[in-house]
Motif scaffolding. Sequence first.
Motif, PDB file in Angstrom:
ATOM      1  N   PHE A  91       1.022  -1.145  -0.302  1.00 52.32           N
ATOM      2  CA  PHE A  91       0.050   0.090  -0.134  1.00 52.32           C
ATOM      3  C   PHE A  91       0.467   1.219   0.069  1.00 52.32           C
ATOM      4  O   PHE A  91       2.016   1.215   1.094  1.00 52.32           O
ATOM      5  CB  PHE A  91      -0.918  -0.223   1.737  1.00 52.32           C
ATOM      6  CG  PHE A  91      -1.961  -1.073   1.371  1.00 52.32           C
ATOM      7  CD1 PHE A  91      -3.402  -1.124   0.682  1.00 52.32           C
ATOM      8  CD2 PHE A  91      -1.665  -1.854   1.971  1.00 52.32           C
ATOM      9  CE1 PHE A  91      -4.209  -0.923   0.439  1.00 52.32           C
ATOM     10  CE2 PHE A  91      -3.002  -2.865   1.414  1.00 52.32           C
ATOM     11  CZ  PHE A  91      -4.386  -3.004   1.328  1.00 52.32           C
ATOM     12  N   VAL A  92       0.491   2.266  -0.760  1.00 51.36           N
ATOM     13  CA  VAL A  92       1.379   3.210  -0.873  1.00 51.36           C
ATOM     14  C   VAL A  92       0.727   4.456  -0.909  1.00 51.36           C
ATOM     15  O   VAL A  92      -0.012   5.051  -1.196  1.00 51.36           O
ATOM     16  CB  VAL A  92       1.930   3.665  -2.531  1.00 51.36           C
ATOM     17  CG1 VAL A  92       3.005   4.637  -2.500  1.00 51.36           C
ATOM     18  CG2 VAL A  92       3.079   2.275  -3.085  1.00 51.36           C
ATOM     19  N   CYS A  93       1.213   5.130   0.409  1.00 52.62           N
ATOM     20  CA  CYS A  93       0.414   5.977   1.496  1.00 52.62           C
ATOM     21  C   CYS A  93       0.834   6.817   1.108  1.00 52.62           C
ATOM     22  O   CYS A  93       1.335   7.697   2.251  1.00 52.62           O
ATOM     23  CB  CYS A  93      -0.187   5.050   3.267  1.00 52.62           C
ATOM     24  SG  CYS A  93      -1.352   3.636   2.341  1.00 52.62           S
ATOM     25  N   VAL A  94       1.192   7.983   0.747  1.00 49.39           N
ATOM     26  CA  VAL A  94       2.089   8.645  -0.080  1.00 49.39           C
ATOM     27  C   VAL A  94       1.283   9.821   0.029  1.00 49.39           C
ATOM     28  O   VAL A  94       0.177   9.366  -1.476  1.00 49.39           O
ATOM     29  CB  VAL A  94       3.263   9.141  -0.505  1.00 49.39           C
ATOM     30  CG1 VAL A  94       4.331   7.798   0.702  1.00 49.39           C
ATOM     31  CG2 VAL A  94       3.852   8.769  -1.876  1.00 49.39           C
ATOM     32  N   LYS A  95       1.522  10.809  -0.487  1.00 46.77           N
ATOM     33  CA  LYS A  95       1.060  12.457  -1.280  1.00 46.77           C
ATOM     34  C   LYS A  95       1.460  11.915  -3.050  1.00 46.77           C
ATOM     35  O   LYS A  95       2.070  11.559  -3.586  1.00 46.77           O
ATOM     36  CB  LYS A  95       2.322  13.698  -0.941  1.00 46.77           C
ATOM     37  CG  LYS A  95       1.995  14.468   0.432  1.00 46.77           C
ATOM     38  CD  LYS A  95      -0.011  14.505   1.257  1.00 46.77           C
ATOM     39  CE  LYS A  95       0.291  14.695   1.972  1.00 46.77           C
ATOM     40  NZ  LYS A  95      -1.263  15.299   2.563  1.00 46.77           N
ATOM     41  N   PRO A  96      -0.659  12.458  -3.560  1.00 45.61           N
ATOM     42  CA  PRO A  96       0.426  12.336  -4.756  1.00 45.61           C
ATOM     43  C   PRO A  96       1.757  12.310  -5.382  1.00 45.61           C
ATOM     44  O   PRO A  96       2.279  11.634  -6.944  1.00 45.61           O
ATOM     45  CB  PRO A  96      -0.763  13.205  -5.869  1.00 45.61           C
ATOM     46  CG  PRO A  96      -1.742  13.213  -4.046  1.00 45.61           C
ATOM     47  CD  PRO A  96      -0.826  13.206  -2.780  1.00 45.61           C
ATOM     48  N   GLN A  97       2.600  13.684  -5.175  1.00 43.59           N
ATOM     49  CA  GLN A  97       3.718  13.830  -5.635  1.00 43.59           C
ATOM     50  C   GLN A  97       4.421  13.230  -5.792  1.00 43.59           C
ATOM     51  O   GLN A  97       5.944  13.168  -6.554  1.00 43.59           O
ATOM     52  CB  GLN A  97       3.496  15.604  -5.286  1.00 43.59           C
ATOM     53  CG  GLN A  97       4.057  15.407  -4.479  1.00 43.59           C
ATOM     54  CD  GLN A  97       2.612  16.425  -4.207  1.00 43.59           C
ATOM     55  OE1 GLN A  97       1.578  15.601  -4.418  1.00 43.59           O
ATOM     56  NE2 GLN A  97       3.171  16.743  -2.574  1.00 43.59           N
ATOM     57  N   ALA A  98       4.418  12.225  -4.591  1.00 48.56           N
ATOM     58  CA  ALA A  98       5.791  11.191  -4.324  1.00 48.56           C
ATOM     59  C   ALA A  98       5.295   9.573  -4.657  1.00 48.56           C
ATOM     60  O   ALA A  98       6.674   8.769  -4.265  1.00 48.56           O
ATOM     61  CB  ALA A  98       5.676  11.619  -2.694  1.00 48.56           C
ATOM     62  N   VAL A  99       4.389   9.426  -5.228  1.00 43.52           N
ATOM     63  CA  VAL A  99       4.168   8.343  -5.672  1.00 43.52           C
ATOM     64  C   VAL A  99       5.056   7.545  -6.561  1.00 43.52           C
ATOM     65  O   VAL A  99       5.531   6.522  -6.150  1.00 43.52           O
ATOM     66  CB  VAL A  99       2.376   7.545  -6.393  1.00 43.52           C
ATOM     67  CG1 VAL A  99       1.841   6.983  -6.796  1.00 43.52           C
ATOM     68  CG2 VAL A  99       1.406   8.556  -5.517  1.00 43.52           C
ATOM     69  N   LEU A 100       4.867   8.443  -7.341  1.00 47.77           N
ATOM     70  CA  LEU A 100       5.972   7.064  -8.625  1.00 47.77           C
ATOM     71  C   LEU A 100       7.397   7.888  -7.991  1.00 47.77           C
ATOM     72  O   LEU A 100       8.414   6.719  -8.514  1.00 47.77           O
ATOM     73  CB  LEU A 100       5.414   8.330 -10.489  1.00 47.77           C
ATOM     74  CG  LEU A 100       4.087   8.424 -10.738  1.00 47.77           C
ATOM     75  CD1 LEU A 100       4.810   9.441 -12.037  1.00 47.77           C
ATOM     76  CD2 LEU A 100       4.010   6.735 -10.838  1.00 47.77           C
ATOM     77  N   LYS A 101       7.747   8.310  -7.215  1.00 40.49           N
ATOM     78  CA  LYS A 101       9.165   8.439  -6.853  1.00 40.49           C
ATOM     79  C   LYS A 101       9.489   6.727  -5.903  1.00 40.49           C
ATOM     80  O   LYS A 101      10.186   6.291  -6.404  1.00 40.49           O
ATOM     81  CB  LYS A 101       9.768   9.615  -6.176  1.00 40.49           C
ATOM     82  CG  LYS A 101      10.848   9.369  -5.569  1.00 40.49           C
ATOM     83  CD  LYS A 101      11.037  10.794  -4.702  1.00 40.49           C
ATOM     84  CE  LYS A 101      12.550  10.948  -4.368  1.00 40.49           C
ATOM     85  NZ  LYS A 101      12.874  11.941  -3.359  1.00 40.49           N
ATOM     86  N   VAL A 102       8.460   6.570  -5.127  1.00 39.27           N
ATOM     87  CA  VAL A 102       8.314   5.908  -4.475  1.00 39.27           C
ATOM     88  C   VAL A 102       8.337   4.365  -5.050  1.00 39.27           C
ATOM     89  O   VAL A 102       9.415   3.598  -5.052  1.00 39.27           O
ATOM     90  CB  VAL A 102       6.475   5.958  -3.106  1.00 39.27           C
ATOM     91  CG1 VAL A 102       7.297   3.973  -2.501  1.00 39.27           C
ATOM     92  CG2 VAL A 102       7.411   7.021  -2.933  1.00 39.27           C
ATOM     93  N   VAL A 103       7.477   4.543  -6.158  1.00 38.97           N
ATOM     94  CA  VAL A 103       7.269   2.683  -6.790  1.00 38.97           C
ATOM     95  C   VAL A 103       8.443   3.373  -7.835  1.00 38.97           C
ATOM     96  O   VAL A 103       8.799   1.804  -7.605  1.00 38.97           O
ATOM     97  CB  VAL A 103       6.270   3.409  -7.765  1.00 38.97           C
ATOM     98  CG1 VAL A 103       6.042   2.150  -8.697  1.00 38.97           C
ATOM     99  CG2 VAL A 103       4.895   4.062  -7.595  1.00 38.97           C
ATOM    100  N   ASP A 104       9.433   4.253  -8.131  1.00 43.63           N
ATOM    101  CA  ASP A 104      10.667   3.824  -8.560  1.00 43.63           C
ATOM    102  C   ASP A 104      11.254   2.763  -7.986  1.00 43.63           C
ATOM    103  O   ASP A 104      12.508   2.334  -7.790  1.00 43.63           O
ATOM    104  CB  ASP A 104      10.594   4.947  -9.155  1.00 43.63           C
ATOM    105  CG  ASP A 104      12.198   5.293 -10.373  1.00 43.63           C
ATOM    106  OD1 ASP A 104      12.274   4.040 -11.182  1.00 43.63           O
ATOM    107  OD2 ASP A 104      13.303   5.681  -9.778  1.00 43.63           O
ATOM    108  N   GLU A 105      12.021   3.553  -6.575  1.00 48.19           N
ATOM    109  CA  GLU A 105      12.591   3.008  -5.546  1.00 48.19           C
ATOM    110  C   GLU A 105      12.285   2.331  -5.047  1.00 48.19           C
ATOM    111  O   GLU A 105      13.178   0.982  -5.158  1.00 48.19           O
ATOM    112  CB  GLU A 105      12.081   3.660  -3.805  1.00 48.19           C
ATOM    113  CG  GLU A 105      12.604   5.120  -3.892  1.00 48.19           C
ATOM    114  CD  GLU A 105      12.197   5.963  -2.617  1.00 48.19           C
ATOM    115  OE1 GLU A 105      12.348   5.182  -2.195  1.00 48.19           O
ATOM    116  OE2 GLU A 105      12.054   7.570  -2.574  1.00 48.19           O
ATOM    117  N   ILE A 106      10.792   1.255  -5.015  1.00 46.50           N
ATOM    118  CA  ILE A 106      10.320  -0.347  -5.029  1.00 46.50           C
ATOM    119  C   ILE A 106      10.993  -1.225  -6.170  1.00 46.50           C
ATOM    120  O   ILE A 106      10.745  -2.651  -6.060  1.00 46.50           O
ATOM    121  CB  ILE A 106       9.479  -0.332  -3.599  1.00 46.50           C
ATOM    122  CG1 ILE A 106       8.383   0.025  -4.949  1.00 46.50           C
ATOM    123  CG2 ILE A 106       9.363   0.617  -2.522  1.00 46.50           C
ATOM    124  CD1 ILE A 106       6.835  -0.248  -3.509  1.00 46.50           C
TER     125      ILE A 106
END
Length: 268
Positions: A66-81
Amino acid sequence: MSSIAVIGGGKIGEALIAGLIAGGTNPKNIHVTNRSANRSQYLREKYEVVTFDENGPAVDGVDVVFVCVKPQAVLKVVDEIAEVIDNNDATTVVSMAAGITTAAIEEVLAAGSSVIRVMPNTPMLVGKGMSAVAPGRFAKDEHVDKIVELLDMVGSVCVVSESDMDAVTALAGSSPAYLFLFTEAMIDAGVNLGFTSEASRLLAVNAFYGAAAMLKETGKHPQALRADVSSPGGSTIAAIRVLEEAGIRAAVYNATEACARRSKELGS
């Protein structure tokens, strides 16, 4: 039992964690990351979840992220994982953010990755959430069923087309704030009528709580319930007239349209 990673332990992340545990999920099967070390410590001590400093190790081998971060951070987080997710055979990535499409997330992950978009709301925190679920291109029925099963632990769930998600944001995701604003105004109005702030809050909050319960439990249309309270020539209909003359319906139309429009802008 599913193993779960929650990336972002803010309000929605905590609400999800609390609901999952209340629904029977073993907290040791929940991995949590948060930018703040103090926040991670709080979540670890309160819920006994397993916390991680980095997102990659937190998602390694889990069934659902579950990616529960602000919209502007979603793709960055997904890229990290992404690299870790690519090595997991059956991990479903669930975005809990407004505006970010499943297609945008799928582009960051390996081809064929299971992605689901969810629009939650904060009443999750008390087990009364309303979550809309929209499957991505490669999400199979069993993936959707698993996410619905998990979200059932924190409230009600509705499966929708992704094209409807901006409207869902306006109608359910953001709407608790509308009610909070209206309740705040009612409390201030009560003070203006001579009540203490505490007494006014008790009256307003419990009146709205009871009214919401009636809507859900009776299944009646709100118009019918309103009519039951509005005696001809009475005090309630006098108040309703003022609200209508003030343009309450137009305000609701305009507010939800603005919310849906902004949700769409966040995705672009």
